[in-house]
Write an enzyme that holds these catalytic residues in place. Structure first.
Site, short mmCIF file in Angstrom:
data_model
loop_
_atom_site.label_atom_id
_atom_site.label_comp_id
_atom_site.label_asym_id
_atom_site.label_seq_id
_atom_site.Cartn_x
_atom_site.Cartn_y
_atom_site.Cartn_z
N SER A 85 0.84 -1.20 0.00
CA SER A 85 0.00 0.00 0.00
C SER A 85 0.87 1.25 0.00
O SER A 85 2.09 1.17 -0.03
CB SER A 85 -0.90 0.01 1.23
OG SER A 85 -0.13 0.23 2.39
N LYS A 86 0.20 2.40 0.05
CA LYS A 86 0.93 3.67 -0.01
C LYS A 86 2.00 3.76 1.07
O LYS A 86 2.98 4.45 0.91
CB LYS A 86 -0.02 4.86 0.16
CG LYS A 86 -1.23 4.84 -0.74
CD LYS A 86 -2.44 4.32 0.01
CE LYS A 86 -3.11 3.24 -0.83
NZ LYS A 86 -3.95 2.32 -0.08
N ARG A 87 1.74 3.10 2.17
CA ARG A 87 2.70 3.14 3.28
C ARG A 87 4.09 2.68 2.82
O ARG A 87 5.09 3.03 3.42
CB ARG A 87 2.24 2.23 4.42
CG ARG A 87 1.02 2.74 5.15
CD ARG A 87 0.69 1.84 6.31
NE ARG A 87 0.26 0.51 5.90
CZ ARG A 87 0.97 -0.59 6.07
NH1 ARG A 87 2.14 -0.52 6.66
NH2 ARG A 87 0.52 -1.75 5.66
N HIS A 88 4.12 1.83 1.81
CA HIS A 88 5.40 1.28 1.38
C HIS A 88 6.12 2.16 0.37
O HIS A 88 6.96 1.70 -0.38
CB HIS A 88 5.19 -0.11 0.80
CG HIS A 88 4.58 -1.06 1.79
ND1 HIS A 88 3.27 -1.47 1.72
CD2 HIS A 88 5.10 -1.63 2.88
CE1 HIS A 88 3.01 -2.28 2.73
NE2 HIS A 88 4.09 -2.39 3.45
N GLY A 89 5.75 3.43 0.32
CA GLY A 89 6.44 4.34 -0.59
C GLY A 89 5.80 4.35 -1.95
O GLY A 89 4.62 4.09 -2.09
#
Length: 473
Positions: free
Chosen positions: A240-244
């Site tokens: 997800s976006k959390r992973h950059g």
RNA sequence: GGUCCCAUCGUCUAGCCCGGUUAGGACACCGGCCUCUCACGUCGGCGACAGGGGUUCAAAUCCCCUUGGGACCGCCA
């Protein structure tokens, strides 16, 4: 047998196209191309509040950039509302579906209580046999789902997956505002669009028994299902976006080549023996669902970077040069409106393509070709811009001025003459030159650098370095 | 909580279906070579069958359990 192969990619336009979606699209596209079937693009935009035009543009542009062309569409579910209405009415008429007047608040309340009491949060079917409408409540339409027995999903990748029907509930087909829900629209569309194979993320596997019940209610034949494992982030959670950076277009902006991303993504979950590098033609030729793995894959950026470096170093120089231009502009190395001398730029790229891992990095490495160093690397200054190189530089300037052709061979000869004259080795001349010309201790081969810079610029920079060394005395 | 999926080096994976391999390749990492620096290339190294039971002469491979990870259970898709 031999039914025409028709597959689809059906994103919901609620954001950018991320790596997981891109890979699903790639698998579908490859499957279609391998079997000479059709690849259909369908936009699942029934959630009007979250769908945006911008997202649709972003998704189609991402697909195009990756080189995935579609044969039909993009179809939009919001253009097909009449069809869903008709199909829902049919189910209603046949008593396979019914109106439910429970409000979202009531449902939410019951769900909460069920979860608290450790029960399964499923709809209890209380409106199944209701005959009278409830005043002031706009109803939804629910499917009467078999509560007995089991539903079996035959999946090409997962094998036979069995679900107890008691697990299923009477899910909503049509919302109170008249729009179809995902599970309903997907079945209607896949049927009407004659989709032969549904290839999608395995987050949909648990939806499949519901859909199969729907197919049954309609009397439609279900397609072949293939549920592809998810792509996980480094923390093993769903990517997800959390992973950059996970949007496809973000990779373009970071200087990745589409063929690198394509190659990378397709190898996440699919393999062909020990082969790592695949041309698009090879992928089409080799791709098969049988070699898609069952276990989720963790996304690892280093491998993508390696692939990108590979495709840059083996890529067509002229194409790379054109792709590089935006990065040069962004880096302030060339003015926006002006078209650079492409022949010269190609020579620049030629010296850099084996070294740069991304186009963005290549632009950074190319900086010295466009701008003379304003300062020298401190370490390089200390080690190489010493008074003892002054005579070397002076000799070199003389030689370069006197040269005829200014090509690598001649430059090399000039270097050798200087080396002989002062009895020094190449490294004693090359490294100081490198610092003088590029400002850094690292660069492409010194003869390449000099010939690309040209006689005038090289001499200019050498003289500047001479002055710099003298000034430090 | 329920249902479902998954499990080979740190990561991507081959091998599994049809038991017999020194368990192979790639990225990353470490070292050698090449060399004007860096990179490329090349050679070598490190490094895995989650655990436990079965079945079998023999299990990474077939079966069961445990553990671990993931997904779903929305008037999202």
């Amino acid at each position: 047998m031999n039914r025409t192969i028709r597959v689809r990619f059906a994103p919901s336009p609620t954001g950018y196209l991320h790596l997981g979606g891109a890979r699903t699209a790639i698998f579908n596209w490859l499957f279609a191309r391998h079997h000479r079937g059709s690849f259909i693009l369908r936009i699942e935009d029934t959630d009007k509040s979250r769908s945006t035009e911008e997202s649709i543009r972003e998704i189609t542009e991402s697909l195009r950039w990756l080189g995935l062309d579609w044969d039909e569409g993009p179809y939009r579910q919001t253009d097909r509302m009449e069809i869903y209405r008709r199909e829902a009415q049919r189910l209603l008429d046949e008593k396979k579906a019914y109106y439910c007047y429970c409000t979202p608040e009531e449902l939410e309340e019951r769900r909460k209580r069920a979860l608290e009491e450790g029960r399964m949060p499923k709809y209890d079917g209380r409106c199944r046999d209701r005959t009278e409408p409830r005043k002031g409540v706009k109803p939804v339409i629910r499917l009467k789902v078999d509560q007995e027995g089991e539903t079996v999903v035959q999946d090409v990748i997962k094998g036979e997956v069995v679900y107890p029907n008691a697990q299923l509930d009477d899910f909503i087909l049509v919302r109170s505002d008249g729009t179809p829900t995902y599970n309903f629209a997907v079945v209607v569309d896949d049927t009407l669009m004659e989709i032969s194979h549904v290839i999608r993320g395995d987050d949909h596997l648990n939806n499949t028994p519901k859909q199969i019940q729907l197919y049954r209610a309609f009397g439609y034949k279900p397609p072949v299902f293939a549920h592809v494992p998810m792509i996980l982030g480094p923390d093993r959670a769903r990517l997800s976006k959390r992973h950059g950076a996970t949007s496809v277009l973000a990779y373009r902006e970071e200087g990745y080549l589409p063929e690198a991303l394509l190659n990378f993504l397709v190898r996440l979950g699919w393999s062909h023996g020990d082969q790592e590098i695949f041309s698009k033609e090879e992928l089409i030729q080799y791709f098969s669902l049988e070699h898609v793995g069952k276990s989720p894959a963790v996304y690892n950026p280093e491998k993508l970077l390696w692939l990108n470096a590979h495709y840059i170093s083996t890529g067509d120089t002229r194409r790379l040069s054109h792709l590089l231009v935006p990065f040069l502009i962004e880096g302030g190395l060339i003015p926006k409106g002006k078209i650079p001398d492409m022949d010269w730029l190609c020579r620049v790229v030629e010296t850099l393509k084996e070294r740069a891992k991304t186009l963005k990095e290549m632009a950074q490495m190319a900086a010295f070709y466009f701008k003379a160093p304003t300062e020298y690397d401190p370490k390089g200054t200390e080690r190489f811009l010493t008074p003892e190189v002054l005579p070397y530089f002076q000799s070199l300037v003389c030689k370069l001025e006197a040269m005829g052709h200014f090509e690598e061979e001649e430059v090399k000869a000039a270097f050798e003459a200087v080396m002989r004259k002062h009895s020094i080795k190449l490294k004693h001349l090359a490294q100081p030159c490198r610092v003088a010309l590029t400002g850094k201790t690292v660069s492409p081969g010194i003869f390449e650098v000099i010939t690309v810079l040209g006689r005038r610029e090289t001499i200019e920079r050498l003289k500047r370095a001479i002055n710099f060394i003298r000034a430090r005395l």
